[in-house]
Design a protein around this motif. Sequence first.
Motif, mmCIF file in Angstrom:
data_model
loop_
_atom_site.group_PDB
_atom_site.id
_atom_site.type_symbol
_atom_site.label_atom_id
_atom_site.label_comp_id
_atom_site.label_asym_id
_atom_site.label_seq_id
_atom_site.Cartn_x
_atom_site.Cartn_y
_atom_site.Cartn_z
ATOM 1 N N UNK A 82 -3.402 -0.752 11.456
ATOM 2 C CA UNK A 82 -2.499 -0.432 12.556
ATOM 3 C C UNK A 82 -2.129 1.049 12.508
ATOM 4 N N UNK A 83 -1.597 1.542 13.627
ATOM 5 C CA UNK A 83 -1.127 2.920 13.703
ATOM 6 C C UNK A 83 -0.068 3.178 12.636
ATOM 7 N N UNK A 84 0.861 2.223 12.463
ATOM 8 C CA UNK A 84 1.930 2.382 11.477
ATOM 9 C C UNK A 84 1.344 2.544 10.074
ATOM 10 N N UNK A 85 0.364 1.726 9.729
ATOM 11 C CA UNK A 85 -0.234 1.779 8.392
ATOM 12 C C UNK A 85 -0.884 3.134 8.135
ATOM 13 N N UNK A 86 -1.611 3.653 9.126
ATOM 14 C CA UNK A 86 -2.326 4.922 8.944
ATOM 15 C C UNK A 86 -1.336 6.079 8.794
ATOM 16 N N UNK A 87 -0.294 6.111 9.633
ATOM 17 C CA UNK A 87 0.693 7.189 9.528
ATOM 18 C C UNK A 87 1.405 7.118 8.175
ATOM 19 N N UNK A 88 1.754 5.908 7.728
ATOM 20 C CA UNK A 88 2.455 5.745 6.452
ATOM 21 C C UNK A 88 1.596 6.164 5.262
ATOM 22 N N UNK A 89 0.255 6.140 5.416
ATOM 23 C CA UNK A 89 -0.628 6.556 4.325
ATOM 24 C C UNK A 89 -0.385 8.014 3.926
ATOM 25 N N UNK A 90 0.179 8.791 4.831
ATOM 26 C CA UNK A 90 0.478 10.188 4.528
ATOM 27 C C UNK A 90 1.585 10.345 3.507
ATOM 28 N N UNK A 91 2.266 9.250 3.148
ATOM 29 C CA UNK A 91 3.355 9.295 2.165
ATOM 30 C C UNK A 91 2.908 8.785 0.801
ATOM 31 N N UNK A 92 1.609 8.704 0.591
ATOM 32 C CA UNK A 92 1.038 8.281 -0.692
ATOM 33 C C UNK A 92 1.490 6.864 -1.060
ATOM 34 N N UNK A 93 1.919 6.647 -2.314
ATOM 35 C CA UNK A 93 2.190 5.286 -2.793
ATOM 36 C C UNK A 93 3.340 4.629 -2.047
ATOM 37 N N UNK A 94 4.426 5.361 -1.857
ATOM 38 C CA UNK A 94 5.564 4.771 -1.160
ATOM 39 C C UNK A 94 5.199 4.445 0.282
ATOM 40 N N UNK A 161 -4.299 11.843 17.491
ATOM 41 C CA UNK A 161 -2.835 11.905 17.480
ATOM 42 C C UNK A 161 -2.274 11.193 16.250
ATOM 43 N N UNK A 162 -2.836 10.025 15.952
ATOM 44 C CA UNK A 162 -2.372 9.255 14.798
ATOM 45 C C UNK A 162 -2.597 10.050 13.514
ATOM 46 N N UNK A 163 -3.772 10.687 13.402
ATOM 47 C CA UNK A 163 -4.084 11.451 12.186
ATOM 48 C C UNK A 163 -3.193 12.676 12.048
ATOM 49 N N UNK A 164 -2.803 13.280 13.174
ATOM 50 C CA UNK A 164 -1.873 14.408 13.107
ATOM 51 C C UNK A 164 -0.507 13.932 12.623
ATOM 52 N N UNK A 165 -0.073 12.774 13.112
ATOM 53 C CA UNK A 165 1.198 12.205 12.638
ATOM 54 C C UNK A 165 1.129 11.943 11.141
ATOM 55 N N UNK A 166 -0.002 11.438 10.669
ATOM 56 C CA UNK A 166 -0.193 11.187 9.234
ATOM 57 C C UNK A 166 -0.096 12.486 8.441
ATOM 58 N N UNK A 167 -0.678 13.579 8.994
ATOM 59 C CA UNK A 167 -0.647 14.868 8.296
ATOM 60 C C UNK A 167 0.753 15.461 8.254
ATOM 61 N N UNK A 168 1.595 15.127 9.249
ATOM 62 C CA UNK A 168 2.927 15.734 9.363
ATOM 63 C C UNK A 168 4.033 14.906 8.707
ATOM 64 N N UNK A 169 3.745 13.662 8.356
ATOM 65 C CA UNK A 169 4.814 12.744 7.954
ATOM 66 C C UNK A 169 5.491 13.160 6.646
ATOM 67 N N UNK A 170 4.777 13.906 5.799
ATOM 68 C CA UNK A 170 5.403 14.331 4.540
ATOM 69 C C UNK A 170 5.974 15.752 4.634
#
Length: 641
Positions: A82-94, A161-170
């Motif tokens: 899901x989009x949520x899972x991919x964006x959250x991957x940018x936060x590593x383990x947590x 867009x999703x990948x950019x969100x993943x890159x920016x989330x941390x």
Amino acid sequence: MSNVRFDDVSLAFGLKPLLDGVNFSVDAGERVCLVGRNGEGKSSLLKIVSGDVVPDSGFVRFQDGVTVGTLPQDIPDATDKTVFEVVAEGLDEVGGWIARYHELIQHADSGSSLVELERVQAKIEASDGWSLNNKVDHLIKRFNLDPDKKMNSLSGGWRRRVLLAKALVNDPDVLILDEPTNHLDIPAISWLEKQLIEFRGALLFVSHDRSFIKRLATRIVELDRGNLTSWPGNYERYLEGKGKLLEDEARQNALFDKKLSEEEVWIRQGIKARRTRNEGRVRNLEGLRKVRQERREKQGRAKISLDDASLSGKLVAEASNISFSYPGGETLIKNLSLAVMRGDRIGLIGENGTGKTTLLKLLLGSLEPTEGTVRTGTKLDIAYFDQLRSALDPEKTVIDSVSEGREFLSIGGKDRHIISYLNDFLFTAARSRSPVKALSGGETNRLLLAKLFSKPANILVMDEPTNDLDVDTLELLEELLTAFKGTLLITSHDRYFLDNVVTSTLVFEKEGKVQEYIGGYSDWVAYTGGFDELGKEKSSEKSNVVSEPSPAPKITQEKQKAETAKGKKLSYKHKLELEKLPAQIESLETLLEQLQEAVGSAEFYNQDHELVSEKLAELESIELQLNEAMDRWVELESMAG
């Protein structure tokens, strides 16, 4: 303070040094664009910053605590995440715990899932993960994403867009982007520009999109033959400085070569001309030879040329009230009437999937409309860029892909050896024998251009020809297309390219509506305001329509526009526009008077029917332009007053 710094960093693949002891830094808040020819090593430099590649020598230093986010050039294969899972991957383990918690919340219908939910919740709380969860939610909302959508259900632009969100989330201090606009449509590019301008960290990006570079870059850094040169300021200052640098380099090389030539003549004079040789001078000559041998010449510019075919008929294609929709799909084109005449240069713009390629196929007769008719002209020699992509066999060599078994090609009435022809497109003899599958994206596009231009044509149809081309090749392609005497149909998301090449634009609006406007992309934006970030066109009240001219605006409409304009601040650009409008209006009025006088003469309708039609169409167009210029003048005057 520099977020990242290179100290004497070198990197080579094989014998070619990509980085030759370079020193380089990116400071907080900078937006640095890395430019250079395809294959120079720009992506490798980015990978060194991101930690994916280790340099051969030198040091890469980061300020304490600096974090790096990356938006890759190639979009990974879509999965069922899901989009949520991919964006959250940018936060590593947590991020993995947060994603798991989100998934469990969606399916909290069993005792076992409730037990795991409590366990995951405890881990999130122990690592202060709820604030990070809020970051994921915030970015998803800000980017207008659906958190529960599967990645494999999204288009390439939305996945980016999703990948950019993943890159920016941390909250990275340095954000790295490699060709971020590739395969994005114009609304998506505009949206991306807005997000990156709002980003407060340092930005390091590679791009060949000149409009994108102009909008974002605060500094240009060029990678050329292993060396980095920094150009503070905007893109125009870089072009000016680069031109002077190349002139100086050519002048210095010419002086060096002259001295070397003189010394070579001296050494060959022999014993008879010189009883004893100056051993110091001999050693100096050996040093000059070594320096010349080690000089890395700038890669030559592609020498693209096009062999014009005989003229096509005056009419290239005529669409009468055509509509098109795929079975069970939405209507892509609705009630379009359009005439494409010999010499027209038309650009097609719109969101991905709106029907641009479909319209090209309809106009060429390779696809039948659902409703209406399309009539094609005579003597059409069509070269279709996009069709060549599917015709490339990855196992064939570059030579075989273009030559089709021939050793010589007829170009411009002269026979050219296939190796010599491919060299014009920057393929060496060795590279010409490489299989297509070994080529980079830029090399593949140059191969397509070589194949396209190996045969004469009077109709050029180009579907996204600019992807992966470096700026030098783009500029040469623009020159070639500008000089082309035939008819040009182009779909492109490169705004700068469209402005330089086309004279009218077909814009794909909502619900299958396709509208034609005079000029390129910037002209259309000036008329309508362009697309908003969701891809829907802004108000087209001021549109300069060609295909269906509207009647002259009424006085009440002018007053309404003037009232709307009140209170708006007149920008410097608007002031310049206002200053030019009176002369433009006067010129249009003079031309209109001349045309009206010609049309009103007794002999006018005794002329050839085609000439009469042309003059009447020109008269209608000038009337339309004059009405719009008057409207704009009233609007700007109201803003100024």
